[in-house]
Structures are given as C-alpha cells and as structure tokens.
Design a protein around this motif. Structure first.
Motif, PDB file in Angstrom:
ATOM      1  N   GLU A 204       3.668 -33.731  53.888  1.00  0.00           N
ATOM      2  CA  GLU A 204       2.569 -33.814  54.677  1.00  0.00           C
ATOM      3  C   GLU A 204       2.052 -32.677  55.562  1.00  0.00           C
ATOM      4  OE1 GLU A 204      -0.437 -36.218  56.444  1.00  0.00           O
ATOM      5  OE2 GLU A 204       1.016 -36.974  54.952  1.00  0.00           O
ATOM      6  N   LEU A 205       3.001 -31.935  55.871  1.00  0.00           N
ATOM      7  CA  LEU A 205       2.945 -30.747  56.458  1.00  0.00           C
ATOM      8  C   LEU A 205       2.719 -29.453  55.440  1.00  0.00           C
ATOM      9  CD1 LEU A 205       5.492 -30.710  59.324  1.00  0.00           C
ATOM     10  CD2 LEU A 205       3.238 -31.086  59.929  1.00  0.00           C
ATOM     11  N   PHE A 206       3.175 -29.603  54.505  1.00  0.00           N
ATOM     12  CA  PHE A 206       3.158 -28.098  53.677  1.00  0.00           C
ATOM     13  C   PHE A 206       2.406 -28.558  52.382  1.00  0.00           C
ATOM     14  CE2 PHE A 206       7.467 -27.569  55.723  1.00  0.00           C
ATOM     15  CZ  PHE A 206       6.964 -26.793  56.698  1.00  0.00           C
ATOM     16  N   GLY A 207       1.892 -29.908  52.078  1.00  0.00           N
ATOM     17  CA  GLY A 207       1.300 -30.057  50.873  1.00  0.00           C
ATOM     18  C   GLY A 207       2.463 -30.172  49.758  1.00  0.00           C
ATOM     19  N   HIS A 208       2.018 -30.540  48.358  1.00  0.00           N
ATOM     20  CA  HIS A 208       2.741 -30.465  47.386  1.00  0.00           C
ATOM     21  C   HIS A 208       1.873 -30.368  45.979  1.00  0.00           C
ATOM     22  CE1 HIS A 208       1.140 -34.837  47.484  1.00  0.00           C
ATOM     23  NE2 HIS A 208       0.909 -34.573  46.262  1.00  0.00           N
ATOM     24  N   GLU A 209       2.496 -29.854  44.925  1.00  0.00           N
ATOM     25  CA  GLU A 209       1.933 -29.718  43.632  1.00  0.00           C
ATOM     26  C   GLU A 209       2.026 -30.906  42.891  1.00  0.00           C
ATOM     27  OE1 GLU A 209       0.198 -27.174  42.901  1.00  0.00           O
ATOM     28  OE2 GLU A 209       0.802 -25.584  44.418  1.00  0.00           O
TER      29      GLU A 209
END
Length: 471
Positions: A204-209
């Motif tokens: 949620e905070l850093f995003g994902h690939e």
C-alpha cells in the motif's frame, strides 16, 4: 497593510449598527455593491455580505455577478436580530455560503465568520475542494496554541507527529499544515496504518510490480508515489508492525524506496505527518515501537487537547457543525441554550467526532424546531452536570458593545474612524501591559487570535524589540 475588502449588498433600512463603520474598526474595507470597479481583480474581495432581510432576488443576482468576476468569492449571510437562517435563503446560496452572521455585529462572531471565509477562499485558490477540509474551531488558549504551532511548522518541511485521543481532529490538523505549506498545490494522501493488514501495508505504501505476489496481476503505484511533492499522512502510526517500521525508517533516512518485487530505487520527495492516539514512549519501553523511528517522526510534536479540556469552544463548535450540516445535507438544526448547557457539561469521550454525530442526529430528528435539553440522548443528560448550578451563561460571553448612551456625541461632531482606531490602540496597549508583553496572553484578554493581534500591533506601531511573541 492592505485591508481585506468586503462587498456589502444593499442593507434594509433600520439595521443597527451600520456595518461599514464596524467593519472598518475591525480592520476590513467595506465596499458598496455599486462601487465594484475599484476592487482589483486579484485577489478580489474576501467575501460578499448579504442581508437576509433584504431583497432575495437582488442578492442572488449580485452574487452571480460578483462570482462571474471573482470565481472564488464566498458569501456571508447577515441575519437580523431574533431570526434564524431561513432555508429559502440558504438553499439557493448553496456552497457559496460559508458562514452566517447574527446582527448586530459582534467581534467574536464576525471574526469567526470571516476567518472561515478566508480559509475557504484560500483552499479554493489552491485548487482543493474546501468542503473536504475544515478549520480548527475555537478561541480557547489550548486551540489557539495548536493554531499557532500549525502556522509555524507549515512554513517548513519538517516531519510532524500529532498526538491526541481519537476524535480530536488529528487529520484536520494534518490537512491544515499541508494546505498552509508550499506543498499545498500537490497531493495530500492519508493512510490509516491501523486499518490495513500488516502483510498488505508495504504494498500500500510503496506499490508493487506485476507478479510480485499472488494476486498482483498488474503493477500498482503506492501511496509514497501518489504523494510525490506533497504530504503523506500516516494516521495511527502506533499500530504499524515492527518489520514495517524498519522499512519506513529507511525511507525517512534515505528518501528512497523500492516497489515490492522491484530493485529499482525511487526517490521520495514527500513530507511525512504522522498521528497516533497511543503513548509511543510507552510503546518503546514495551518493545512495540522503535525508538529511532520515534525520534525521526517526533521532530515537531503537536498535542491536541481532548474536548473535555476545551469546554469553552463547544458553543463555537456547535455553530460550525450545525452550519456544515446545513450546507452539506440541507438540514437545519438550532440548539437551544438549555441543550447547549448540557453539551458543554458532557465529558465527550469521543471528542469532536462524537459531538458531530450528536449534532447530525439532532438535525435529522428535530430539524423543524429548536433542540431542547430533553431532546438530547439520555447518555448525554446523565453524563453532564445538570444540577442547576451550572448554565451556559458560565461560558465566555461575546464581547459586548457599550450602550449608545454611555458617551455623548460632541456637538462639533467626531472623526469616527480616528476615534475607533485610537480606542482600539489603547485597549491593545493596555492588554500588552497587563500581560507583560506576552502576545498570546494579550490576545486572550482581547478575545482575539494571536495572528490578528500581531497584525494590529504592526499597524499601530506597537511591536517592540524582544516582545514575547512565541509564548
């Protein structure tokens, strides 16, 4: 200092006192609606003052004409003595109406109404929906101190830690810091760390690939990226897990992060404002919160007082919440004096959020008539001190204007503007002497915001070397 100008709609005969004289005395420049050409296009007037006793169609036409010229212009509705706000006026004014003002004009009520007008206009100038951002309401010492701290820290990019019980308005403070800062034109992104499962908070905070974990069918931007150039508000930071605290600490130290499933570093130009109702120092002792993260976040702490410790602000909060419900939901609510006395005595464990819920409920149940003490929920009446020894009249009264008969008009006449300015200067000087030049204390004696007093001191040349402006 250039005065804020106020456009005055034609006022019905017999309204006392004459608004123009009082507005000049209080530091505003009134402009007759027939003399609009002299007002500069930018920033334009602060507000349009309409009179409920006047011609409604003429008032609405004036508002439409002024807003065509100054799109951010807001309206203040002046209500005759003994009357309440008429829905036939409030509804057509819509979101342009930001405050109502009882006549005759009183300093506290006028200042509150025009503070809100300035706040809403400023948010509109920044391109934000003013309906989502509410100002801090109250004139007690505790809330004035919070407002002062907001003004100070908003000028910087320092991390802020907001402390206080649930419902005290921590997100309101965070939004005010953001919208008074140089980042106001960039995003304000709130995240409730306690509402997101620990295993999902990193994404949620850093995003994902894409493919970073089961269910990650596409790449996703995190909240840090969404807040780029703006402010990230981490609410309930005390509920964050220890592994996640380590990762957040790295971002605060190095200002870079990686999406989940990626090794590409992304720079984070984000201001961090955190908030919690927990005792983080106790959490450190118990091993539930990292000491190094605490000191990274606690650069500039702001502690919000619970509502039970700022009882003097309850009447103003009730007015603000009632007006907000009227604007947003089209429901009118009027709280009687006996009901206000009960509200002022109740300890409010849920703080301002609980008060807002009560006012909304009263609007739904009793919007067709004034709310009496007997109409309030039983738990409020049982939890308040209602033994007959306490009354709403114990609350700080509004500033009273001296009776007209107290002073005779000289036969040769008088320059009212100069007289009022000298009177104001004299009272400010006396308040400063009484408070030992502590501006915050002098502002309390004058029932005035500290920032307003500082401006008036500059206007009258009362600012001196070494005066205690920060106390």
């Amino acid at each position: 200092m250039v005065r804020d100008s106020l456009v005055l709609a034609p006022s019905p005969a017999g309204l006392v006192p004459a608004p123009a004289d009082v507005l000049r005395f209080l530091g505003y420049e009134p402009v007759d609606s027939a003399d609009l050409d002299g007002i500069p296009a930018d920033p334009g007037p602060l507000a349009l003052v309409l009179f409920q006793a006047g011609d409604q169609q003429q008032a609405l036409a004036l508002l439409q004409s002024c807003r065509a010229r100054w799109p951010r212009l807001v309206a203040v509705l002046a209500v005759p003595p003994g009357q309440t706000v008429d829905a036939d006026w409030q509804t057509p004014l819509g979101r342009a109406l930001v405050a109502t003002l009882p006549l005759p004009l009183q300093f506290d009520e006028l200042s509150t109404a025009l503070d809100r007008a300035r706040f809403v206009r400023g948010r509109a100038a920044a391109g934000h929906n003013a309906g989502l951002v509410y100002r801090l309401v109250g004139r007690g010492h505790a809330i004035e101190r919070v407002q002062y701290l907001i003004e100070r820290v908003a000028r910087t990019d320092s991390n802020v830690l907001i402390l206080g019980e649930s419902g005290t308005g921590k997100e309101v403070v965070a939004r005010n810091i953001h919208f008074q800062s140089t980042r106001a034109n960039n995003p304000f992104v709130p995240v409730n760390c306690g509402a997101i499962p620990a295993e999902l908070l990193e994404s949620e905070l850093f995003g994902h690939e894409k493919g970073a974990f089961t269910g990650a069918i596409s790449a996703r931007q995190g909240r840090f990226e969404a807040a780029e150039g703006g402010t990230l508000f981490l609410d309930e930071i005390g509920d964050m897990s220890l592994p996640m605290q380590v990762k957040l600490l790295r971002v605060l130290q190095e200002r870079v992060f990686e999406r989940v499933g990626s090794n590409r570093s992304i720079t984070a130009d984000v201001r961090i404002i955190a908030a919690t109702h927990r005792d983080l120092e106790a959490g450190i002792r118990e091993g539930a919160f990292r000491e190094d993260l605490y000191y990274r976040l606690n650069v500039f702490p702001i502690e919000l007082p619970p509502l039970r410790e700022r009882r003097e602000d309850i009447p103003a909060l009730v007015d603000e919440l009632s007006a907000r419900i009227g604007r947003e939901k089209g429901i009118q609510v009027r709280v009687g004096r006996d009901a206000l006395a009960v509200l002022a005595d109740y300890p409010w464990p849920g703080n301002v959020r609980e008060l807002a819920n009560v006012i909304e409920r009263m609007a739904i149940m009793h919007g067709d008539r004034p709310v009496a003490a007997a109409d309030l929920p039983a738990r409020l009446r049982q939890g308040a001190v209602v033994d007959g020894t306490h009354d709403v009249t114990d609350l700080p009264p509004p500033i009273q204007v001296a009776e007209p008969s107290a002073t005779r008009l000289p036969s040769a006449g008088i320059n009212l503007k100069d007289f009022l300015e000298e009177l104001e200067r004299s009272y400010i000087q006396q308040a400063l002497n009484e408070s030992g030049d502590v501006v915050a204390h002098a502002a309390e004696l004058l029932s005035m915001r500290r920032t307003t007093l500082v401006e008036k001191m500059r206007k009258y040349g009362l600012q001196r070397a070494g005066f205690a402006s920060d106390v």
